[in-house]
Motif scaffolding. Structure first.
Motif, short mmCIF file in Angstrom:
data_model
loop_
_atom_site.label_atom_id
_atom_site.label_comp_id
_atom_site.label_asym_id
_atom_site.label_seq_id
_atom_site.Cartn_x
_atom_site.Cartn_y
_atom_site.Cartn_z
N ALA A 67 32.28 4.66 7.75
CA ALA A 67 31.42 5.90 8.16
C ALA A 67 31.50 7.14 7.25
N GLU A 68 32.15 7.07 6.47
CA GLU A 68 32.23 8.28 5.07
C GLU A 68 30.81 8.60 4.86
N GLY A 69 30.42 9.91 4.99
CA GLY A 69 29.42 10.62 4.71
C GLY A 69 28.13 10.15 5.55
N ARG A 70 28.43 9.29 6.83
CA ARG A 70 27.16 8.96 7.59
C ARG A 70 27.29 9.49 8.90
N GLU A 71 26.08 9.25 9.63
CA GLU A 71 26.10 9.75 10.95
C GLU A 71 26.30 8.78 12.03
N VAL A 72 27.19 9.12 12.76
CA VAL A 72 27.60 8.50 14.03
C VAL A 72 26.87 8.94 15.25
N VAL A 73 26.43 8.16 16.22
CA VAL A 73 26.07 8.80 17.60
C VAL A 73 26.78 7.84 18.69
N THR A 74 27.56 8.65 19.33
CA THR A 74 28.18 7.88 20.51
C THR A 74 27.43 8.18 21.75
N VAL A 75 27.83 7.51 22.84
CA VAL A 75 27.33 7.82 24.21
C VAL A 75 27.40 9.35 24.71
N GLU A 76 28.40 9.85 24.17
CA GLU A 76 28.67 11.56 24.34
C GLU A 76 27.44 12.15 23.89
N GLY A 77 27.08 11.59 22.75
CA GLY A 77 25.83 12.42 22.12
C GLY A 77 24.41 12.13 22.49
N LEU A 78 24.37 11.19 23.61
CA LEU A 78 23.17 11.12 24.50
C LEU A 78 22.62 11.94 25.46
N GLY A 79 24.04 12.49 26.09
CA GLY A 79 23.52 13.29 27.29
C GLY A 79 24.77 13.88 27.40
N ARG A 80 24.76 14.90 28.46
CA ARG A 80 26.10 15.56 29.08
C ARG A 80 26.15 15.36 30.46
#
Ligand code: FES
Ligand code: FES
Length: 154
Positions: A67-80
């Protein structure tokens, strides 16, 4: 080792990461993001599904160092909690959440499916979600939720 990446749009740094450590461990145990679930740790259940540079992956099968230098999106990033993503809202309204353990992975996988195929057929939904195991629902309500989300998303 140190790992620096962007997670849900924020720069995050973790120190002391073990070389064999998974991205799932990094997210949950170092960054406090408990949305991606830890069930099989073998890529079999989909409960740990996240995006890595826009690609759907099982976080248990990705090394944290990747993941170094990369973009991670988890379920937390989709909505609140106070502003659910339409996919999350559809899962709630369709009754597709029982124990909820599979739900974060299914939400991310559904988000990915609807990004690629906005109006999927039922076979396409079943194929896309084939890697996500649910022990509770029998899947019918999950299919309903995906169709509901597809109807609502532009
Ligand atoms: S915990 Fe990653 S696929 Fe099951
Ligand atoms: S709702 Fe319990 S595992 Fe899917």
């Amino acid at each position: 080792m140190k790992v620096e990446c962007r997670v849900n749009g924020e720069r995050r740094v973790a120190d002391g990461v073990w070389e064999g450590e998974s991205l799932l461990y990094l997210l949950r145990e170092r960054l406090g993001l408990f949305g991606a679930k830890n069930a099989c740790e073998q890529g079999e259940c989909g409960s740990c599904s996240v995006y890595l540079d826009g690609m759907l992956v099982c976080a248990c099968l990705v090394l944290a160092g990747q993941a170094e230098g990369r973009e991670v999106v988890t379920v937390e990033g989709l909505g609140r909690a106070d502003a659910l993503h339409p996919v999350q809202q559809a899962f709630v309204e369709a009754g597709a959440v029982q124990c909820g353990f599979c739900t974060p992975g299914l939400v991310v996988a559904t988000h990915d499916l609807l990004t690629r195929i906005p109006n999927p057929t039922e076979p396409q939904i079943r194929e896309a979600l084939a890697g996500n195991v649910c022990r509770c629902t029998g899947y019918a309500k999950i299919i309903d939720a995906v169709q509901l989300a597809a109807d609502r998303l532009p």
